[in-house]
Motif scaffolding. Structure first.
Motif, short mmCIF file in Angstrom:
data_model
loop_
_atom_site.label_atom_id
_atom_site.label_comp_id
_atom_site.label_asym_id
_atom_site.label_seq_id
_atom_site.Cartn_x
_atom_site.Cartn_y
_atom_site.Cartn_z
N ALA A 58 0.84 -1.21 0.00
CA ALA A 58 0.00 0.00 0.00
C ALA A 58 0.87 1.26 0.00
CB ALA A 58 -0.93 -0.02 1.21
N GLY A 59 1.99 1.20 -0.73
CA GLY A 59 2.92 2.33 -0.79
C GLY A 59 2.47 3.40 -1.78
N MET A 108 2.64 3.95 -5.17
CA MET A 108 1.89 3.68 -6.40
C MET A 108 0.51 3.13 -6.07
SD MET A 108 3.76 4.80 -8.78
CE MET A 108 2.76 4.34 -10.16
N ALA A 109 0.42 2.25 -5.07
CA ALA A 109 -0.89 1.70 -4.68
C ALA A 109 -1.80 2.83 -4.22
CB ALA A 109 -0.72 0.66 -3.59
N ASN A 112 -1.51 -10.84 3.69
CA ASN A 112 -1.84 -10.74 2.27
C ASN A 112 -2.96 -11.70 1.86
OD1 ASN A 112 0.16 -8.83 1.98
ND2 ASN A 112 1.71 -10.29 1.27
N ALA A 140 1.69 -4.55 -5.79
CA ALA A 140 2.30 -3.22 -5.80
C ALA A 140 3.44 -3.15 -4.79
CB ALA A 140 1.24 -2.16 -5.52
N PRO A 161 10.12 -4.79 -6.67
CA PRO A 161 10.47 -6.00 -7.44
C PRO A 161 11.16 -7.06 -6.59
CG PRO A 161 11.03 -4.02 -8.68
CD PRO A 161 10.58 -3.55 -7.32
N ASN A 210 3.34 5.29 -14.01
CA ASN A 210 4.35 6.25 -13.55
C ASN A 210 3.79 7.18 -12.48
OD1 ASN A 210 2.90 8.03 -15.16
ND2 ASN A 210 4.58 8.51 -16.55
N THR A 211 4.67 7.93 -11.80
CA THR A 211 4.22 8.66 -10.60
C THR A 211 3.23 9.80 -10.85
OG1 THR A 211 6.27 9.95 -10.64
CG2 THR A 211 6.17 8.12 -9.09
N1 LIG Z 1 7.79 4.65 -8.01
C1 LIG Z 1 7.69 4.67 -9.33
O1 LIG Z 1 7.98 5.62 -10.04
C2 LIG Z 1 7.14 3.46 -10.01
C3 LIG Z 1 7.11 2.24 -9.37
N2 LIG Z 1 6.67 1.13 -10.02
C4 LIG Z 1 6.66 -0.15 -9.34
O2 LIG Z 1 5.67 -0.11 -8.33
C5 LIG Z 1 6.03 -0.98 -7.28
C6 LIG Z 1 5.80 -0.28 -5.95
O3 LIG Z 1 6.59 0.88 -5.91
P1 LIG Z 1 6.30 2.08 -4.88
O4 LIG Z 1 4.84 2.20 -4.62
O5 LIG Z 1 7.05 3.24 -5.39
O6 LIG Z 1 7.01 1.46 -3.58
P2 LIG Z 1 6.70 1.71 -2.04
O7 LIG Z 1 7.93 1.30 -1.31
O8 LIG Z 1 6.13 3.06 -1.82
O9 LIG Z 1 5.54 0.63 -1.73
C7 LIG Z 1 5.75 -0.73 -1.58
C8 LIG Z 1 4.95 -1.18 -0.36
O10 LIG Z 1 5.02 -2.60 -0.30
C9 LIG Z 1 5.01 -2.95 1.08
N3 LIG Z 1 5.49 -4.33 1.24
C10 LIG Z 1 6.77 -4.77 1.40
N4 LIG Z 1 6.77 -6.11 1.55
C11 LIG Z 1 5.47 -6.52 1.47
C12 LIG Z 1 4.85 -7.79 1.57
N5 LIG Z 1 5.54 -8.90 1.76
N6 LIG Z 1 3.50 -7.84 1.44
C13 LIG Z 1 2.77 -6.72 1.25
N7 LIG Z 1 3.33 -5.49 1.16
C14 LIG Z 1 4.66 -5.39 1.27
C15 LIG Z 1 5.90 -1.92 1.72
O11 LIG Z 1 5.69 -1.85 3.13
C16 LIG Z 1 5.50 -0.66 0.97
O12 LIG Z 1 4.49 0.07 1.65
C17 LIG Z 1 7.49 -1.38 -7.53
O13 LIG Z 1 7.53 -2.73 -7.93
C18 LIG Z 1 7.97 -0.47 -8.64
O14 LIG Z 1 8.83 -1.15 -9.54
C19 LIG Z 1 6.14 1.20 -11.26
C20 LIG Z 1 6.12 2.38 -11.94
C21 LIG Z 1 6.64 3.60 -11.38
#
Ligand SMILES: NC(=O)C1=CN([C@@H]2O[C@H](COP(=O)(O)OP(=O)(O)OC[C@H]3O[C@@H](n4cnc5c(N)ncnc54)[C@H](O)[C@@H]3O)[C@@H](O)[C@H]2O)C=CC1
Ligand SMILES: O=C(O)[C@@H]1CCC=N1
Length: 272
Positions: free
Chosen positions: A11-12, A14-15, A57, A70, A73, A120-121
């Motif tokens: 729920a970071g 992008m979510a 989950n 979300a 990687p 994208n963001t």
């Molecule tokens: N930030 C960007 O510009 C973009 C990111 N992405 C992709 O989106 C995805 C998410 O990126 P963000 O939202 O930026 O990252 P983020 O770090 O803000 O969110 C990821 C979330 O996943 C949670 N998490 C970690 N382990 C977990 C688990 N085992 N089960 C459930 N949740 C878990 C984390 O606590 C965190 O809140 C990445 O895979 C990235 O490649 C895609 C396009 C653009």
């Protein structure tokens, strides 16, 4: 989308953007759930969007139609493997993780309809753009669900070949950072030329916004818009010639090539 139920795993940033877009499009809070190990993250999305959140989950995906992966990687393998026993064959998996292939996800999840996307963001402002690729297990209705999910935060473009997602990542996934870099560099140059920092920043940012809006709304292409700014023998010509003498186009090609290469390399390194 009227009855579709969606669970976000992670729920970071992008979510949260996608959830905000879906709520703004009229999805009820009860249609959306999210899981995240971070208690603060859960509390934030729950307070902001009124949705139920979970630390587990498997609990989050119970009864949903679409499961959005979300997480970073590096976390994808463990997350997929933990979901495998609970996933139902009809549940559509939508991944937004950079550089994780459908083959890897199928290996970790078992046979499952999968849509792999690269958003994208600017999705945060509903000004995003996403590339989408569907595996052959995805039904027409599930394609529509994925399309509606991503178009809640901007434009969604379908791709014929999964490999094209490496290029999408290079152009638009990472792309906002290139424009931020240009804004930073133009601001710094403006300061060196004698402007106060805030003024230089305002000029660079508003120019980026105006130029992007012109490029999007105009019926002529970017090269024609550039030509119209460039008076023969004038200031713009002096700047453009200086960019080109420094190998600007070749540098952009090299930079995007590095991003696409990294996307493919991540698939190799993290996909096992
Ligand atoms: N930030 C960007 O510009 C973009 C990111 N992405 C992709 O989106 C995805 C998410 O990126 P963000 O939202 O930026 O990252 P983020 O770090 O803000 O969110 C990821 C979330 O996943 C949670 N998490 C970690 N382990 C977990 C688990 N085992 N089960 C459930 N949740 C878990 C984390 O606590 C965190 O809140 C990445 O895979 C990235 O490649 C895609 C396009 C653009
Ligand atoms: O830098 C990254 O790996 C992610 C994917 C696209 C944007 N951010």
């Amino acid at each position: 989308m009227s009855n579709t139920r969606i669970a976000f795993i992670g729920a970071g940033n992008m979510a949260a953007s996608l959830i905000g877009g879906l709520r703004a499009k009229g999805l009820e809070a009860q249609q959306i759930r999210a899981s995240d190990p971070g208690a603060d993250t859960r509390a934030r999305v729950s307070a902001e969007h009124g949705i139920d959140t979970f630390a587990d989950n498997a609990e989050a995906i119970e009864g949903v139609d679409v499961v959005v992966l979300a997480v970073k990687p590096q976390a994808m393998k463990a997350v997929c493997e933990s979901l495998r026993p609970s996933l139902k064959p009809h549940q559509l998996v939508v991944s937004i993780a950079a550089g994780i292939t459908c083959a890897s996800m199928t290996h970790w999840l078992g046979a499952q309809p999968i849509v792999r996307c690269m958003p994208n963001t600017p999705a945060l402002l509903r000004k995003g753009v996403s590339g989408l690729y569907a595996t052959s297990e995805v039904t027409a209705q599930q394609r529509d669900q994925a399309q509606e999910l991503l178009s809640a935060v901007g434009i969604a473009v379908w791709l014929e070949h999964e490999q094209q997602l490496d290029a999408v990542t290079a152009v638009s996934g990472s792309g906002p950072a290139y424009f931020f870099l240009l804004i930073e560099a133009m601001t710094a140059a403006g300061v060196k030329l004698g402007l106060p920092q805030e003024v230089a920043e305002q000029l660079a940012e508003q120019t980026a916004l105006g130029a992007a809006q012109m490029a999007v709304t105009s019926d002529v292409d970017a090269s024609e818009l550039r030509r119209r700014v460039t008076s023969p023998g004038g200031t713009t010509q002096a700047a453009i010639e200086s960019f080109q003498a420094g190998g600007f186009e070749a540098l952009v090609e090299k930079a995007l090539g590095a991003a696409a290469h990294r996307s493919a390399e991540m698939a190799e390194q993290l996909g096992k």
